[in-house]
Each structure stands twice: as structure tokens, then as C-alpha cells.
Scaffold this motif. Structure first.
Motif, PDB file in Angstrom:
ATOM      1  N   ILE A 183      43.937  40.447  42.591  1.00 43.58           N
ATOM      2  CA  ILE A 183      42.868  40.766  41.656  1.00 43.58           C
ATOM      3  C   ILE A 183      42.604  39.598  40.730  1.00 43.58           C
ATOM      4  O   ILE A 183      43.539  39.074  40.116  1.00 43.58           O
ATOM      5  CB  ILE A 183      43.227  41.995  40.800  1.00 43.58           C
TER       6      ILE A 183
ATOM      7  N   ILE B 206      39.082  42.897  36.539  1.00 41.23           N
ATOM      8  CA  ILE B 206      38.679  44.283  36.766  1.00 41.23           C
ATOM      9  C   ILE B 206      37.458  44.574  35.919  1.00 41.23           C
ATOM     10  O   ILE B 206      37.529  44.513  34.681  1.00 41.23           O
ATOM     11  CB  ILE B 206      39.821  45.256  36.439  1.00 41.23           C
TER      12      ILE B 206
ATOM     13  N   GLU C 203      34.997  45.926  31.177  1.00 44.63           N
ATOM     14  CA  GLU C 203      35.808  44.768  30.813  1.00 44.63           C
ATOM     15  C   GLU C 203      35.495  44.279  29.399  1.00 44.63           C
ATOM     16  O   GLU C 203      36.367  43.722  28.723  1.00 44.63           O
ATOM     17  CB  GLU C 203      35.566  43.647  31.822  1.00 44.63           C
TER      18      GLU C 203
ATOM     19  N   LYS D 237      46.299  44.489  33.294  1.00 49.45           N
ATOM     20  CA  LYS D 237      45.557  45.269  34.284  1.00 49.45           C
ATOM     21  C   LYS D 237      45.980  46.740  34.240  1.00 49.45           C
ATOM     22  O   LYS D 237      46.304  47.353  35.264  1.00 49.45           O
ATOM     23  CB  LYS D 237      45.743  44.689  35.688  1.00 49.45           C
TER      24      LYS D 237
ATOM     25  N   TYR E 149      37.111  46.020  40.996  1.00 50.20           N
ATOM     26  CA  TYR E 149      37.772  44.748  40.748  1.00 50.20           C
ATOM     27  C   TYR E 149      37.207  43.627  41.608  1.00 50.20           C
ATOM     28  O   TYR E 149      36.612  43.871  42.667  1.00 50.20           O
ATOM     29  CB  TYR E 149      39.276  44.887  41.006  1.00 50.20           C
TER      30      TYR E 149
ATOM     31  N   TYR F 179      33.384  42.246  44.821  1.00 48.68           N
ATOM     32  CA  TYR F 179      33.811  43.367  43.988  1.00 48.68           C
ATOM     33  C   TYR F 179      34.095  44.538  44.919  1.00 48.68           C
ATOM     34  O   TYR F 179      33.262  44.910  45.742  1.00 48.68           O
ATOM     35  CB  TYR F 179      32.747  43.739  42.965  1.00 48.68           C
TER      36      TYR F 179
END
Length: 121
Positions: free
Chosen positions: A27, A30, A52, A75, A98, A107
Motif C-alpha cells: 500500500i 489509503i 485521507e 494505516k 488504497y 486504486y
């Protein structure tokens, strides 16, 4: 990518619980982390969500009782639930949108396995 929820359990009406969800895997970032819940035989519904940049939203049924928060560096996302009611009984799922850390850097969406919250007297 995996989402691991914890913190569910059985409580009496009026009590509190805190759910946690931790994301792991490839990742970069996110974009949003949400909490959903589902009762058997019914559609999964959004309980609370956070983006975010810190924007939050809540279902009308939980406004004033639930608080969502997140730790971008770790996260993780949390759901503090207070003044729980029998109608809050459900399986609660963590959901994340994410950016994957490998080509093509898209994504993607991930779901946790769910944690049961049971509110009864």
C-alpha cells in the motif's frame, strides 16, 4: 492487502465498544477508510467513513454516538461506539480504498473479514 478488524463483542445497551482496523500489504496510501455493518438478510450499510484529508461522514442513525478516526501513518482506522443500542447489533466490516505499491499503481478496494457487535440486555 489485508484488513484486520478487532474489538467486537457483546455488550449491554448504553455501553461502549471500540473497533479497530489495520491495513497491511503493498500500500502506498489509503484514500478512504470506512466502516460498514450488515445484519443477516439485509444490505450492508455505511456506518462511518473518513478520507485521507480528514473529512468524515456518518449514517444518521449513529451521529452523536459513534466517532471515526484514523492514523494514516499506521494505516489504521477506529470506530468508537458509545450509547450502543440493540439495533446496532451487526457484523461490522472495515473497507479501504488504497493505492497499490506496484505497477500499474491503481486504486483498489479491500474488505476485512468482519467483527460481530452484539448489543442486548
Amino acid at each position: 492487502v489485508q484488513l484486520a478488524e478487532s474489538g467486537g463483542g457483546s455488550v449491554h445497551p448504553g455501553e461502549s465498544l471500540r473497533l479497530s482496523c489495520s491495513a497491511s500489504g503493498w500500500i502506498i496510501s489509503i484514500r478512504k477508510m470506512d466502516w460498514y455493518r450488515q445484519v443477516a438478510g439485509k444490505q450492508r450499510e455505511l456506518v462511518a467513513g473518513t478520507s485521507e484529508d480528514g473529512n468524515v461522514r456518518y449514517a444518521d442513525s449513529v451521529k452523536g454516538r459513534f466517532t471515526i478516526s484514523r492514523d494514516n501513518a499506521k494505516k489504521e482506522v477506529f470506530l468508537q461506539m458509545t450509547d450502543l443500542k440493540p439495533e446496532d447489533t451487526a457484523v461490522y466490516f472495515c473497507n479501504a480504498d488504497y493505492l497499490e505499491m506496484r505497477p500499474p499503481y491503481r486504486y483498489l478496494e479491500a474488505w476485512g473479514q468482519g467483527t460481530l457487535v452484539n448489543v442486548s440486555s
